[in-house]
Design an enzyme around this catalytic site. Structure first.
Site, short mmCIF file in Angstrom:
data_model
loop_
_atom_site.label_atom_id
_atom_site.label_comp_id
_atom_site.label_asym_id
_atom_site.label_seq_id
_atom_site.Cartn_x
_atom_site.Cartn_y
_atom_site.Cartn_z
N ASN A 12 0.83 -1.21 0.00
CA ASN A 12 0.00 0.00 0.00
C ASN A 12 0.86 1.26 0.00
O ASN A 12 2.08 1.21 0.11
CB ASN A 12 -0.98 -0.01 1.18
N CYS A 75 -7.64 -3.57 -6.67
CA CYS A 75 -6.86 -3.42 -5.45
C CYS A 75 -7.76 -2.74 -4.43
O CYS A 75 -8.76 -2.14 -4.78
CB CYS A 75 -5.60 -2.61 -5.70
N TRP A 79 -6.90 3.37 -6.21
CA TRP A 79 -6.31 4.63 -6.67
C TRP A 79 -4.86 4.50 -7.09
O TRP A 79 -4.39 5.22 -7.94
CB TRP A 79 -6.40 5.70 -5.59
#
Length: 133
Positions: A12, A75, A79
């Site tokens: 992330n 995901c 974004w």
């Protein structure tokens, strides 16, 4: 119909940002000649591992599409990792996206239109921007 699920283990934004910060420290130390262990610090940042994984997962997507199978890429927030992976695959598959005009279309189509938070990621125009965002 057979479906397959792949977990790509692309980290992330928080892990990526921390890794980038460590890479930048290695670069700053090298430029200012404060350190001779640039490669050691760079490898410890894991930045190159993150980039390698993103490229490998994009390549897996390319191979799947070339074989005639369809793909759904998702995901958790959609974004960052989704746009990165899909964009790299399109750059590999279509030479148009390797041009300046094509790259502009790709950014508009797969990043801006889906609400990518460029302003939060880059911090342009914000006096309150911090690397923790």
């Amino acid at each position: 119909t057979k479906c397959e699920i792949y977990f790509c283990d692309i980290h992330n934004i928080h892990r990526m940002r921390a890794s980038l910060q460590h890479l930048l420290l290695a670069c700053e130390a090298q430029v200012s000649r404060r350190s001779d262990d640039f490669w050691d610090v760079t490898m410890k940042s894991k930045w190159l591992s993150h980039v390698r994984n993103l490229v490998l997962q994009s390549y897996r997507l390319v191979l799947t599409l070339i074989s005639g199978r369809s793909c759904l890429v998702h995901c958790s927030d959609g974004w960052d990792r989704t746009a990165q992976m899909v964009s790299l695959a399109q750059i590999c598959l279509d030479p148009y996206y390797r041009t300046i005009d094509g790259l502009a279309v790709l950014i508009e189509k797969d990043w801006c239109s889906f609400g990518h938070k460029f302003h939060k990621r880059i911090g342009h125009g914000s006096s309150k921007f911090s690397d923790s965002e």
